[in-house]
Design an enzyme around this catalytic site. Structure first.
Site, PDB file in Angstrom:
ATOM      1  N   LYS A 155       0.914  -1.149  -0.024  1.00 22.37           N
ATOM      2  CA  LYS A 155       0.056   0.096   0.047  1.00 22.37           C
ATOM      3  C   LYS A 155       0.808   1.184   0.067  1.00 22.37           C
ATOM      4  O   LYS A 155       2.088   1.287   0.385  1.00 22.37           O
ATOM      5  CB  LYS A 155      -0.873  -0.012   1.213  1.00 22.37           C
ATOM      6  CG  LYS A 155      -1.980  -0.960   1.339  1.00 22.37           C
ATOM      7  CD  LYS A 155      -2.769  -0.882   2.272  1.00 22.37           C
ATOM      8  CE  LYS A 155      -4.043  -1.976   2.465  1.00 22.37           C
ATOM      9  NZ  LYS A 155      -4.938  -1.879   3.375  1.00 22.37           N
TER      10      LYS A 155
ATOM     11  N   HIS B 119       1.889   7.149   2.334  1.00 25.80           N
ATOM     12  CA  HIS B 119       1.213   8.198   2.163  1.00 25.80           C
ATOM     13  C   HIS B 119       1.175   9.395   3.089  1.00 25.80           C
ATOM     14  O   HIS B 119       1.808   9.052   4.281  1.00 25.80           O
ATOM     15  CB  HIS B 119      -0.274   7.990   1.550  1.00 25.80           C
ATOM     16  CG  HIS B 119      -1.213   7.266   2.770  1.00 25.80           C
ATOM     17  ND1 HIS B 119      -1.545   7.913   3.873  1.00 25.80           N
ATOM     18  CD2 HIS B 119      -1.777   6.000   2.776  1.00 25.80           C
ATOM     19  CE1 HIS B 119      -2.216   6.954   4.548  1.00 25.80           C
ATOM     20  NE2 HIS B 119      -2.368   5.860   3.738  1.00 25.80           N
TER      21      HIS B 119
ATOM     22  N   HIS C 132       0.706   8.524   6.863  1.00 24.52           N
ATOM     23  CA  HIS C 132       1.766   7.755   7.702  1.00 24.52           C
ATOM     24  C   HIS C 132       2.643   8.817   8.291  1.00 24.52           C
ATOM     25  O   HIS C 132       3.705   8.375   9.415  1.00 24.52           O
ATOM     26  CB  HIS C 132       2.418   6.799   6.646  1.00 24.52           C
ATOM     27  CG  HIS C 132       1.754   5.876   6.366  1.00 24.52           C
ATOM     28  ND1 HIS C 132       1.502   5.564   4.757  1.00 24.52           N
ATOM     29  CD2 HIS C 132       1.140   4.531   6.916  1.00 24.52           C
ATOM     30  CE1 HIS C 132       0.662   4.481   4.690  1.00 24.52           C
ATOM     31  NE2 HIS C 132       0.677   3.749   5.957  1.00 24.52           N
TER      32      HIS C 132
END
Length: 565
Positions: A126, A129, A132
């Site tokens: 994933k 982004h 985070h």
């Protein structure tokens, strides 16, 4: 020189009825500097001496006045106010900073105790982004702060590398994936097929069951499932480590959820043996109703594990392996119930170290146009933000200082620092909406402003025509602007301890702004390289101390301190 201890020692002689630690706890810091540096309230002494607090204050001042460490000791209503000797105070602080250098503000209060800080915990396959950045930078700073205070600190990235999402990804890859595309552009391509899975699953419920079946195969060590999972993990980590490198973040361990897969059966058996688990529609739960919490689902009806199962196994492993004094989890506030539940389960299992597990929560990051969602593909890649910040910084450097050495390196330090500083500038528990324009603003209370102030101190020190004298006349720094800067320098060790105690890096971030503002005021009001040699040496000593303290503080929040900008 510890002026607080000196106040306590003075008062303990004339107030033998109260223990030193109680006197220390009663001491206050006046709101305004013209009221002194410490204030002792005499209200509690009324019952002892059967006098009004005002009279007691006057009586005690007569007994302790004339101490060389204080300019003034005076009675102000019910308080005794102590004003430090400016010369002794200034000498004490500046010599302390310049003697300790990179260790100024550090401490040995940790006494080598083991502290685990789990943070970032990105999900394999994933995007890394903007959502985070909070866990990553708050955790990184807490790791550095605790290490600075003498703890044996372990940074763990508890990778999201297990769970039903991998069943979904395997199904998606087998239906729509292309190996070459994923090898060339891992995260965007994996995200694309992951989003497609959820779009198609809304039309075809069978896809969700296929995903559950594939995850079950993974748990049962099916070779094809394992090989695909391992590949997803390897290509993802390669991407993640590039971003961590940009941020200057390092980990001591990348043991993610999958590491604990073979340790879960023993934990489940222990829960069963201690009669903590209850059957519910084929699943196993822990009934937490008497603790005002909903039941905690520990295994699904098909026997597969969940986050909570793996967190229990991880905590028990860490206690056995690291013998931690504290186990800190830097995870968003939306997971508050999850942590409350499994902390309670650890307690029910009879482990008294449950109280040493700490959930450091934080607010959410939103986008100006809506919420972040990996499933729907609504993400802002952190790497893109960092690169844009660096590019904009390069433009500013080319405009304002085109002959700057190491432009590329400085642009990275300032641009990435701007993003990190903005993230850590507010209380961690607050939600905020991410705005690229605001994040990259180089005006006001920002990272670049503090970094520029550090570069300014370095510029002054580069202009020295020789080493400063070892004999410093500290009485030359008696103006209020200089003393205010030194007061702030003196506070730094306590700010660091406070940031650790409250798990709040923003205390250090805000401190750097205050110190930068006060130094720039000092710089504006005072010429430094003056003809008066004693005054020049004293002011240079102050500049050195500010440079060192800013550098130390910036390091603790994960920023670099450029010497030129």
């Amino acid at each position: 020189m510890n002026f607080k201890n000196e106040v306590v020692d003075l008062l303990s002689v004339v107030i033998p009825e109260i223990e030193k630690n109680e006197i220390s706890s009663l001491l206050e810091i006046p709101k305004y500097t013209n009221m002194g540096d410490f204030a002792f309230p005499c209200f509690k002494l009324s019952k002892i001496y059967r006098k009004s607090p005002n009279m007691i204050s006057k009586d005690l001042v007569e007994k302790i006045s004339g101490n060389k460490y204080f300019e003034k000791i005076e009675s102000v209503n019910a308080y005794i106010n102590f004003t430090n000797s400016k010369t002794i105070f200034v000498k004490s602080v500046l010599e302390n900073v310049n003697e300790k250098k990179d260790s100024y503000g550090s401490s040995d209060i940790g006494n080598g105790e083991e502290i685990i800080v789990e943070f970032s915990s990105t999900n394999i396959a994933k995007p890394f982004h903007m959502g985070h950045i909070r866990s990553t930078m708050i955790g990184n700073s807490l790791y550095k702060i605790h290490k600075f205070l003498g703890y044996d600190t372990v940074a763990i990235n508890h990778l999201g590398d297990y769970g039903t999402q991998f069943g979904k990804l395997i199904v998606a890859y087998k239906l729509w994936g292309n190996k070459e595309d994923i090898e060339n552009n891992p995260i965007p391509e994996l995200l694309k097929i992951y989003v497609k899975f959820h779009e198609e699953a809304e039309k075809d419920e069978k896809l969700d069951q296929e995903a559950r079946d594939w995850f079950k195969k993974l748990e049962n060590n099916d070779q094809e499932a394992y090989d695909l999972w391992k590949w997803f993990k390897d290509v993802s980590l390669k991407e993640f480590n590039r971003v961590y490198g940009m941020l200057g973040v390092e980990f001591d361990s990348y043991t993610g959820e999958s590491f604990y897969s073979d340790k879960m059966p023993a934990v489940l058996n222990e829960l069963r043996e201690k009669n903590i688990l209850t059957k519910s529609k084929g699943a196993e739960i822990v009934d937490l109703e008497e603790y005002d919490m909903p039941p905690a689902l520990v295994t699904k009806s098909d026997g597969s594990s969940l986050y909570i199962t793996r967190d229990l196994a991880a905590a028990i492993y860490r206690k056995n392996h690291y013998k931690f004094a504290k186990n800190i989890y830097v995870v968003g506030s939306q997971q508050k119930l999850h942590f409350q539940q499994w902390f309670k389960i650890i307690e029910l299992m009879g482990y008294d170290w449950y109280k040493d597990c700490v959930h450091v929560d934080f607010g959410m990051v939103g986008l100006e146009e809506g919420s972040l969602s990996t499933r729907k593909g609504r993400v802002v890649f952190l790497e893109d933000v960092l690169n844009k910040a660096v590019d904009k910084t390069k433009e500013i450097i080319e405009e304002k200082n085109p002959n700057l050495k190491n432009k590329e390196e400085v642009a990275k330090a300032i641009g990435i620092g701007a993003v990190v500083f903005q993230e850590l500038s507010n209380n961690r528990i607050k939600d905020y909406t991410f705005s690229l324009e605001k994040t990259l603003s180089f005006e006001g209370e920002t990272g670049p402003y503090v970094q520029y102030t550090h570069a300014r101190t370095c510029s002054v020190l580069r202009k020295l025509d020789g080493a400063i004298s070892n004999e410093i006349d500290y009485s030359k720094l008696n103006d209020e602007v200089s003393v205010e800067v030194i007061r702030l320098l003196a506070k730094f060790p306590d700010v660091v301890k406070d940031a650790a105690r409250k798990y709040e890096p923003s205390l250090i971030t805000r401190y750097t702004i205050q110190l930068a503002q006060e130094f720039n005021r000092f710089y504006h009001d005072n010429s430094i390289l003056v003809d008066d040699l004693d005054l020049k040496n004293a002011r240079i000593m102050l500049v050195q101390a500010v440079e060192q303290t800013l550098k130390n503080a910036l390091t603790l929040i994960g920023l670099k301190a450029p010497e030129q900008m």
